[in-house]
Design a protein around this motif. Sequence first.
Motif, short mmCIF file in Angstrom:
data_model
loop_
_atom_site.label_atom_id
_atom_site.label_comp_id
_atom_site.label_asym_id
_atom_site.label_seq_id
_atom_site.Cartn_x
_atom_site.Cartn_y
_atom_site.Cartn_z
N LEU A 1 0.80 -1.22 0.00
CA LEU A 1 0.00 0.00 0.00
C LEU A 1 0.84 1.27 0.00
CD1 LEU A 1 -3.27 0.65 1.73
CD2 LEU A 1 -1.40 2.17 2.31
N THR A 2 1.91 1.31 0.75
CA THR A 2 2.72 2.52 0.85
C THR A 2 3.19 2.99 -0.52
OG1 THR A 2 3.45 1.89 3.05
CG2 THR A 2 4.78 3.53 1.90
N CYS A 3 3.61 2.09 -1.36
CA CYS A 3 4.12 2.46 -2.68
C CYS A 3 3.03 2.49 -3.75
CB CYS A 3 5.22 1.50 -3.11
SG CYS A 3 6.69 1.58 -2.06
N HIS A 4 2.13 1.54 -3.70
CA HIS A 4 1.14 1.41 -4.78
C HIS A 4 -0.20 2.04 -4.44
CE1 HIS A 4 3.78 -1.01 -7.24
NE2 HIS A 4 4.10 -1.69 -6.16
N GLN A 5 -0.33 2.62 -3.23
CA GLN A 5 -1.49 3.38 -2.78
C GLN A 5 -2.70 2.49 -2.50
OE1 GLN A 5 -0.71 6.77 -2.24
NE2 GLN A 5 1.24 5.81 -2.76
N SER A 6 -3.65 3.02 -1.76
CA SER A 6 -4.82 2.25 -1.34
C SER A 6 -5.72 1.88 -2.51
CB SER A 6 -5.62 3.01 -0.29
OG SER A 6 -6.10 4.22 -0.82
N ASN A 7 -5.65 2.65 -3.59
CA ASN A 7 -6.50 2.37 -4.76
C ASN A 7 -5.73 1.74 -5.91
OD1 ASN A 7 -5.01 4.52 -5.68
ND2 ASN A 7 -6.76 5.84 -6.08
N GLY A 8 -4.47 1.36 -5.68
CA GLY A 8 -3.66 0.71 -6.71
C GLY A 8 -3.17 1.65 -7.79
N SER A 9 -3.24 2.96 -7.56
CA SER A 9 -2.86 3.93 -8.59
C SER A 9 -1.36 4.12 -8.74
CB SER A 9 -3.50 5.29 -8.29
OG SER A 9 -2.98 5.82 -7.09
N GLY A 10 -0.58 3.69 -7.75
CA GLY A 10 0.86 3.90 -7.80
C GLY A 10 1.22 5.37 -7.65
N VAL A 11 2.47 5.71 -7.93
CA VAL A 11 2.95 7.09 -7.87
C VAL A 11 3.69 7.36 -9.17
CG1 VAL A 11 4.42 8.72 -6.62
CG2 VAL A 11 3.17 6.97 -5.34
N PRO A 12 3.26 8.36 -9.95
CA PRO A 12 3.90 8.61 -11.25
C PRO A 12 5.42 8.68 -11.16
CG PRO A 12 1.98 10.01 -10.96
CD PRO A 12 2.20 9.31 -9.64
N ASN A 13 6.07 8.00 -12.07
CA ASN A 13 7.53 7.95 -12.22
C ASN A 13 8.26 7.27 -11.06
OD1 ASN A 13 7.36 9.37 -14.72
ND2 ASN A 13 7.13 11.26 -13.55
N SER A 67 -7.92 -8.95 -8.72
CA SER A 67 -9.38 -8.91 -8.66
C SER A 67 -9.92 -7.64 -8.00
CB SER A 67 -9.92 -10.14 -7.93
OG SER A 67 -9.45 -10.17 -6.60
N ASN A 68 -9.06 -6.65 -7.80
CA ASN A 68 -9.46 -5.37 -7.22
C ASN A 68 -8.92 -4.23 -8.07
OD1 ASN A 68 -10.89 -5.63 -4.41
ND2 ASN A 68 -9.35 -7.27 -4.50
N PHE A 69 -9.22 -3.02 -7.68
CA PHE A 69 -8.78 -1.82 -8.39
C PHE A 69 -9.32 -1.79 -9.82
CE2 PHE A 69 -4.94 -3.17 -5.79
CZ PHE A 69 -5.34 -2.49 -4.66
N GLY A 70 -10.47 -2.42 -10.04
CA GLY A 70 -11.05 -2.49 -11.38
C GLY A 70 -10.52 -3.63 -12.21
N ASN A 71 -9.61 -4.42 -11.66
CA ASN A 71 -9.04 -5.57 -12.37
C ASN A 71 -9.98 -6.76 -12.29
OD1 ASN A 71 -6.66 -4.12 -12.85
ND2 ASN A 71 -5.76 -4.78 -10.92
N LYS A 72 -9.97 -7.54 -13.35
CA LYS A 72 -10.76 -8.77 -13.38
C LYS A 72 -9.93 -9.84 -14.06
CE LYS A 72 -15.30 -6.60 -13.24
NZ LYS A 72 -14.93 -5.93 -12.07
#
Length: 142
Positions: free
Chosen positions: A50-62, A122-127
């Motif tokens: 979570l720390t790097c990829h965020q709670s919503n799986g968005s990551g951090v640009p660059n 199966s989360n963050f909109g992934n299927k």
Amino acid sequence: MKILFTLLACLSLSVAVAQTKKPASKVAKPVTEATAVKSPGQSIYEQNCLTCHQSNGSGVPNLNPPLRGTDWVLGDKTRLINVVLKGLQGQEIEGDMYDNAMPAHDFLKDDQIADVLTYIRSNFGNKADAITADEVKVVRRK
């Protein structure tokens, strides 16, 4: 006789009071993030990812790549398992460069890696299909 009358009056009064009390209503507590039951994969994600990829799986640009909608997550299972087992750094993903080093998480057990990757897939909109502990075991042996 007066004592008997007083006793009967008290008894009938206590029965009347007892009968008029309504039982306490049981109000269901709303399910919140704090009370929701987490899957093993979600717990592992929150502890390690979570720390790097965020709670919503968005990551951090660059810095840290997103975990939603990318071929790295939805595609080849072996490649994804290897990322967790061996780590990754300086990789172009979906046309963008990400420079933060992802350390190897080979300290996680096969079932833990399977759980967290299944959670991500199966989360963050992934299927995408689940990953099994047996699939992780095969990749780890190579």
